[in-house]
Design an enzyme around this catalytic site. Structure first.
Site, mmCIF file in Angstrom:
data_model
loop_
_atom_site.group_PDB
_atom_site.id
_atom_site.type_symbol
_atom_site.label_atom_id
_atom_site.label_comp_id
_atom_site.label_asym_id
_atom_site.label_seq_id
_atom_site.Cartn_x
_atom_site.Cartn_y
_atom_site.Cartn_z
ATOM 1 C CE LYS A 217 -3.601 2.419 2.509
ATOM 2 N NZ LYS A 217 -4.610 2.358 3.566
ATOM 3 C CE LYS A 271 -6.108 1.750 -0.498
ATOM 4 N NZ LYS A 271 -6.447 1.766 0.882
HETATM 5 N N1 LIG Z 1 -6.560 2.790 6.005
HETATM 6 C C1 LIG Z 1 -7.467 3.542 5.351
HETATM 7 C C2 LIG Z 1 -7.751 3.272 3.924
HETATM 8 N N2 LIG Z 1 -8.352 2.140 3.496
HETATM 9 C C3 LIG Z 1 -8.602 2.313 2.124
HETATM 10 C C4 LIG Z 1 -8.111 3.565 1.747
HETATM 11 C C5 LIG Z 1 -8.177 4.216 0.400
HETATM 12 C C6 LIG Z 1 -9.225 3.718 -0.520
HETATM 13 C C7 LIG Z 1 -9.537 4.629 -1.651
HETATM 14 O O1 LIG Z 1 -8.890 5.678 -1.867
HETATM 15 O O2 LIG Z 1 -10.485 4.307 -2.370
HETATM 16 C C8 LIG Z 1 -7.549 4.153 2.864
HETATM 17 C C9 LIG Z 1 -6.993 5.526 2.827
HETATM 18 C C10 LIG Z 1 -5.715 5.862 3.433
HETATM 19 O O3 LIG Z 1 -4.846 5.022 3.645
HETATM 20 O O4 LIG Z 1 -5.555 7.042 3.717
#
Ligand SMILES: NCc1[nH]cc(CCC(=O)O)c1CC(=O)O
Ligand SMILES: [Mg+2]
Length: 348
Positions: A217, A271
């Site tokens: 991520k 992601k």
């Molecule tokens: N842990 C939070 C989380 N879980 C999914 C997303 C992003 C999903 C999206 O942008 O559609 C995020 C955002 C972040 O890490 O700030």
């Protein structure tokens, strides 16, 4: 006796019969002349079974249903979510992911709301499980929706704490499993949380509850609209670069995936999606494990925003972007387009 006009057969995957050297004998366009032959030779396909639909839930008394940076996406009350997920199931969508919009008054620095079995996520899981038992439910494990400081872990003197956060994340995973969640998806990027959560779930007799780790991520600008949707953009102090991956790195993502698999992850996630197709391909080729991709909020906003302006054919861009994930090696894709895609695929 080879003469310069006789092409030498190519070796390996590019090998072709010796006679058919090149143009005009070989015409790549022959296999593209009609839909039937294009279908016949297609190497990848997008199906409804590839889709996971992320949904946002809100409290009944929360008036704000629309999300300006995500046109077409709304926050559902638990009752509305049950209905929407029922529709998703009848379209054949195999799983949904739940994200809560938590009222500011319920956020705190110790994130206690995250571990409350009566919190919005747990209530939504129970209601959906009861009404639509055939659909898989994925729950995010991270503290940001519940944190008055907007971070995925506990913050102390400006630092996001690792080991102390894991303790809360384990409790969060456990209350979600008790509510009926099928897949625990830690998105927090703390080190060691997958193993700790696995132990905690097993100790509580949830050995069949799966873990889908957001292993790779990245610290991305493409999460902006999501933070609007769950109401954490205002809260976030600083950025998430001390725990999420640097977009410059690719080997480091493989190491993250290797560790999460060693700790017991059943599936891994990459992601964001489209800017990171190379990572999906490397993960799939290296580990050959179920690899999910998240087409995140900013990717949705780009396609949907351009389509709304008339700058893109939104439907085609949506389908092409999702097929690209399959080509890159993804087993499934989380996408806010899931319902639209499922309807479109059904039409044929
Ligand atoms: N842990 C939070 C989380 N879980 C999914 C997303 C992003 C999903 C999206 O942008 O559609 C995020 C955002 C972040 O890490 O700030
Ligand atoms: Mg990690």
């Amino acid at each position: 006796m080879s003469d310069y006009r006789t092409p030498r057969p190519l070796a390996g995957p590019l090998a072709t019969p010796a006679l058919a050297g090149s143009y005009p004998q070989i015409r790549m366009r022959r296999n593209r002349t009609a839909p039937w032959v294009r279908d016949l030779v297609a190497e990848n396909r997008l199906g409804v079974e590839d889709l996971i639909w992320p949904i946002f839930v809100r409290e009944d008394d929360e008036p704000q249903t629309t999300i300006p940076s995500m046109p077409g996406v709304r926050r559902h009350t638990v009752a509305e979510a049950v209905e929407a997920v029922g529709a998703a199931a009848s379209l054949g969508i195999p799983a949904i992911a739940i994200f809560p919009h938590v009222a500011d008054a319920r956020k705190s620095a110790d994130c206690r709301e995250a571990v409350d079995p009566e919190n919005l996520v747990c209530r939504a899981v129970r209601a959906i499980k009861a009404a639509v038992p055939q659909i898989g439910i994925v729950c995010d494990v991270a503290l940001d929706p519940f944190n008055s400081l907007g971070h995925d872990g506990l913050v102390h003197e400006g630092q996001v704490l690792n080991d102390e956060s894991i303790e809360v994340l384990c409790k969060q995973a456990r209350v979600q499993a008790e509510a009926g969640c099928d897949v625990i998806a830690p998105s927090d990027m703390m080190d060691g949380r997958v193993g700790a959560i696995r132990n905690c779930l097993d100790a509580a007799d949830f050995e069949q509850v799966k873990i889908c780790s957001y292993a790779a991520k990245y610290a991305s600008a493409f999460y902006g609209p999501f933070r609007d949707a769950i109401g954490s953009s205002g809260a976030l102090v600083g950025d998430k670069k001390t725990y999420q991956l640097d977009p410059a790195n690719s080997d480091e993502a493989l190491r993250e995936v290797a560790l999460d698999l060693q700790e017991g992850a059943d599936m891994v996630m990459v992601k964001p999606g489209m800017p990171y197709l190379d990572i999906i391909r490397r993960v799939k080729d290296t580990f050959a494990v179920p690899t999910l991709a998240y087409q995140v909020s900013g990717e949705y906003a780009m396609i949907r925003g351009a389509a709304d302006q008339g700058w893109l054919d939104g439907e085609r861009a949506m389908l092409e972007s999702l097929l690209a994930f399959k080509r890159a090696g993804a087993s499934a894709v989380l996408t806010y387009f899931a319902l639209d895609v499922a309807r479109k695929l059904k039409e044929g």
